[in-house]
Design an enzyme around this catalytic site. Structure first.
Site, mmCIF file in Angstrom:
data_model
loop_
_atom_site.group_PDB
_atom_site.id
_atom_site.type_symbol
_atom_site.label_atom_id
_atom_site.label_comp_id
_atom_site.label_asym_id
_atom_site.label_seq_id
_atom_site.Cartn_x
_atom_site.Cartn_y
_atom_site.Cartn_z
ATOM 1 C CG ASP A 45 -15.052 58.891 22.362
ATOM 2 O OD1 ASP A 45 -16.055 59.705 22.623
ATOM 3 O OD2 ASP A 45 -14.384 58.235 22.806
ATOM 4 C CG ASP A 74 -14.545 66.335 29.662
ATOM 5 O OD1 ASP A 74 -15.454 65.288 29.895
ATOM 6 O OD2 ASP A 74 -14.416 66.921 28.772
#
Length: 253
Positions: free
Chosen positions: A12, A131
């Site tokens: 990330d 998500d």
């Protein structure tokens, strides 16, 4: 011939550094993305996933540069996501050295983007990042979220995965937002729910804390397993995950 289960570290990236938090909050610096990528390549990772979590315009140039530098260092497939909104964005990332592109918010806003990318580059290039979190009011019990799991997109997560696969997504990256960063194990129910409805590969993400958390995700139907925190901070090594998978009867490279 059963395909080997892929073990994928996820980087990330925020402003050129790898970061990690819990449910995308309280971010900690985890190092230089190019250095980490090279380490994971040497440790036997099957692929790498890069997610530009800030994905603002100034972040885009940073990401291109990092992708270019990483692609020069590593020889495993590289998936890049974050801020991909058009076919041109995909083209730029592929030219920089990415092998696959992950789309999320832009595809929710405009599902035709999935078909446009698949038509131009082939569906093997396209990963849909979902998500998902538990939502009792939905048909499947899971909904799609945006903004790092903070906002509901108002769509059923399983229906969205099915639609995206029909439009041309080659893989589903399934991020369990309830489990993200908790290190309590993958969301097995979520993996099973998606696996029962789609035929494209499913990458399980969110919740890995120990090597023994990985085999149940594969047993639930995941074709690949993805983790971040435990790899970045050295809690679990790629080799340990592959040993655990192999010991449970899953084929690994």
């Amino acid at each position: 011939m059963t395909l080997a289960v892929r073990v994928i570290p996820c980087l990330d990236v925020d402003a050129g550094r790898v970061v990690k938090g819990i449910n995308f909050k309280e971010l900690r610096d985890a190092g230089d993305p190019v250095e980490l990528a090279a380490t994971y390549d040497q440790e036997g990772a099957d692929e790498l996933t890069f997610l530009d979590i800030s994905a603002s315009h100034e972040g885009r140039a940073t990401t291109l540069e990092i992708v270019t530098r990483t692609a020069e260092q590593v020889f495993i497939p590289l998936t890049v996501g974050g801020g991909i909104r058009s076919v041109d964005d995909v083209d730029r990332m592929l030219r920089a050295g990415a092998d696959k592109i992950a789309v999320n918010t832009a595809a929710i806003d405009r599902p035709e983007l999935i078909a446009e990318i698949a038509d131009r580059f082939g569906n093997q290039v396209l990963v849909l990042s979902v998500d998902a979190r538990r939502a009792p009011g939905t048909d499947s019990g899971f909904e799609v979220t945006t903004h790092g799991g903070r906002k509901s997109a108002g769509i059923d997560a399983i229906e969205w995965a099915v639609k995206a696969a029909q439009l041309g997504a080659g893989e589903i990256l399934l991020n369990a937002m309830d489990a993200d960063g908790t290190e309590d194990g993958f969301d097995i129910d979520l993996i099973k729910a998606v696996r029962s409805e789609v035929t494209v590969p499913v990458i399980a993400s969110g919740g890995a804390g120990r090597a023994e958390h990985f085999p149940p995700a594969v047993e639930a139907g995941a074709d690949a397993v993805l983790a971040a925190t435990i790899f970045h901070f050295g809690k679990v090594r790629i080799g340990e995950v592959k040993q655990a998978l192999s010991g449970a009867g899953a084929p690994v490279r």
